[in-house]
Structure formats: C-alpha cells, structure tokens
Design an enzyme around this catalytic site. Structure first.
Site, mmCIF file in Angstrom:
data_model
loop_
_atom_site.group_PDB
_atom_site.id
_atom_site.type_symbol
_atom_site.label_atom_id
_atom_site.label_comp_id
_atom_site.label_asym_id
_atom_site.label_seq_id
_atom_site.Cartn_x
_atom_site.Cartn_y
_atom_site.Cartn_z
ATOM 1 C CG HIS A 1 -20.092 20.436 -51.984
ATOM 2 N ND1 HIS A 1 -20.565 20.031 -50.749
ATOM 3 C CD2 HIS A 1 -20.973 21.383 -52.413
ATOM 4 C CE1 HIS A 1 -21.670 20.705 -50.455
ATOM 5 N NE2 HIS A 1 -21.940 21.532 -51.445
ATOM 6 N NE ARG B 1 -25.960 20.484 -47.566
ATOM 7 C CZ ARG B 1 -25.676 21.461 -48.444
ATOM 8 N NH1 ARG B 1 -25.266 21.156 -49.657
ATOM 9 N NH2 ARG B 1 -25.798 22.721 -48.094
HETATM 10 C C1 OXD Z 1 -24.903 25.374 -50.695
HETATM 11 C C2 OXD Z 1 -23.842 24.443 -51.113
HETATM 12 O O1 OXD Z 1 -25.779 24.995 -49.909
HETATM 13 O O2 OXD Z 1 -22.833 24.906 -51.690
HETATM 14 O O3 OXD Z 1 -24.882 26.531 -51.162
HETATM 15 O O4 OXD Z 1 -23.944 23.247 -50.887
#
Ligand code: OXD
Length: 309
Positions: free
Chosen positions: A272, A224
């Site tokens: 991402h 994250r």
């Molecule tokens: C997840 C993401 O948590 O794609 O699956 O970040």
C-alpha cells in the site's frame, strides 16, 4: 485555533510538524488524549475508531488524511452536519501515475521474470510488448485516474477510461456505466483499478469481469482490497486467462503471512505504497479548508455522501 486528529496506528509526528510549521499558533489536539471536545469543529481522520466522531457534538468538517474516504464513510454514526473532504494534493496524482507506469512497464518488459532468472543465474532473453501495441484500461477517471490515464498515454500506450458519468479526456476514450463496461473490458490488455470504494464498486474485480478481458490480460489494483474477489483472481491466473497481477492494496493489511498471494509466482505485492500523502504538501489544502470553514466559504475536495466519493 485548533484541529483534532483522530486516527489509529499512524505516526502523527510528520503531520503535527507540518501543521505547526505552516501555522505555529495552531493548537493540534490528538484523540483520545484530547479534552473539551464540544469546542472541536474541524477534524483530520484516518482509519478512526468507529464511533469516535459522535464524541464531538459540534464537528463541522471531517478531512480525510488521504485521497480515499471509505474509512470515514463506513462509520454508521457519522455526524449529519459534518462536511467530508479528501486530499486532492497534485503530488498524490503524480506519485500514483509514476507508480502505475512502473508496474505497467514492469509487466510489458517482463522485468519480474528476469529477476527470477537472475536468482537462478539463467541467461534467458525473451521478447516484450511494445507500448503502442498495448491498451490500458483505467477504471475510475477521477483526479488520480485522469492523471494516470494521461501519463500512460504520453508514453505511448493506447488508454481507455471507465467512469460512471460521461467525461471528455484528450486521447482517452471514456466508456460510461454498465452499458460501456463490456466494450471497455474487451479492449483492456492491462486493467488498472483506481475506483473509489462504494457499494457499487465493491467486488467489481471478479470472475465475470475478468472473463470479459482479453486472454492474457494483466490486473493492477491500486484502489482498495475490497474491489477484488481474491479467489477469483487466483483461479483466473491459474487457468491461464489472466497473465498475472500487481496488487498494492488488500482486504486485510498488512497482508497475513499465510495468504496465498505471497507465494503466487504471477502476483506481485507491494505494501500500500502507490501514493502516500505527503503531510508537508497536504496541510496547505487542510489549512485552507479550515480557514474556509471559519469564513463560511465553500470547502475544496468535498465528498458526496450519496455517491460515496
Ligand atoms: C489514500 C490511500 O486513500 O493511501 O490516500 O489509500
């Protein structure tokens, strides 16, 4: 039978299709157009509007549509009775391992620098790092991290892990907690962050952490954006202590146009996409949990609210 999907800004067509294909009789409702919310016991959620869950007084399970649950847990008004689950589809771990291997190999073979040379039509052979001479440190050895560590080890890297509690992994030394952190960092030529986002892990990729890594270490963040103190990364790369970073996640997504990471020659950016939940396979676990809930059986992929993962 019904499932309600509560999200913002997500294309739900593949999800609805996958659910309908496996359970044609299923009534799939979508927030905020749905009605009769008191009937809803099972919800699928991703990046929901904060406060939306409290509109469902009888919610018994909130199933994340991905591996992470931080987007659910940040809601201060979570229904107390609801069990939170996350996707543990093996495809997520496989995709994550393939992606992190690609980033690690890109770094050790210097592929990004050849791309820059190619654009300038420069023929510039350089040496490279061999897998057996590089130690990769995987922060977070849960379902995804364990698979990543095993796969990197299989292709020849020495791999260490870091976890909050002791864990046995073949060929991977797992360092534990704050006591094990310094030794883990000191050995990591490449540091991969795969930690869940919790109060304890937010901002963990900071200057103090980076200084404990060997000179020239490389950072990969596929967890994250909130794990990383962005300015600390830039300073440590510019100082020469870190050789660079590959980042797939950011505090603000999409990464704003004026963000300094875009222009930084030693920071690679991906949007991402390390491991995207595949609705076609993930709905099996979701529907299985739906059935388990109906039959009062224990659910799979449950999340501890105290641990945050
Ligand atoms: C997840 C993401 O948590 O794609 O699956 O970040």
């Amino acid at each position: 039978m019904s499932i309600t999907i509560i999200t913002q800004g997500k294309d739900l067509t593949p999800w609805v299709n996958a659910l309908k294909e496996k359970r044609p009789e299923l009534n799939v409702r979508i927030y905020p157009e749905d009605t009769n919310r008191e009937d809803v016991e099972f919800a699928l959620a991703w990046n929901h509007p904060i406060g939306a869950f409290k509109k469902y007084p009888n919610l018994k399970c909130i199933s994340s549509m991905g591996a992470g649950v931080d987007h659910i847990l940040k809601d201060p008004e979570l229904p107390e009775a609801a069990i939170i689950t996350r996707i543990t589809d093996p495809n997520l771990a496989k995709d994550m391992a393939e992606f992190t291997i690609a980033l690690v190999m890109n770094h050790v073979r210097g592929l990004s620098s050849f791309k820059i040379a190619e654009q300038k039509q420069l023929w510039k052979p350089t040496g490279y790092l061999r897998t057996e001479d590089v130690t990769v440190g995987v922060m977070g050895v849960g379902v995804l991290g364990t698979h990543v560590a095993r796969q990197l080890n299989k292709i020849g890297f020495k791999v260490n892990g870091w976890a909050s509690t002791a864990k046995e992994l073949e060929n991977v030394e797992v360092y534990v907690g704050q006591n094990g952190l310094n030794a883990f960092l000191a050995a990591s030529d490449i540091l991969i962050c795969l930690l869940p986002l919790t109060k304890e892990t937010a901002n963990i990729l900071n200057k103090d952490t980076f200084r404990k890594l060997p000179e020239g270490a490389f950072i990969i963040n596929v967890a994250r954006g909130e794990h990383l103190v962005e300015q600390d990364l830039i300073e440590m790369i510019d100082e020469g202590h870190l050789s660079g970073a590959s980042l797939d996640v950011f505090r603000e997504e999409p990464l704003p146009k004026q963000h300094p990471f875009w222009e930084h020659p030693k920071i690679n950016i991906t949007p991402h996409i390390a491991s995207i939940t595949n609705p076609a396979t993930a709905v099996s676990q979701i529907l299985d949990n739906y059935d388990r809930l109906k039959n009062n059986e224990p659910l799979t992929g449950t999340v501890s609210l105290t641990k945050g993962y």
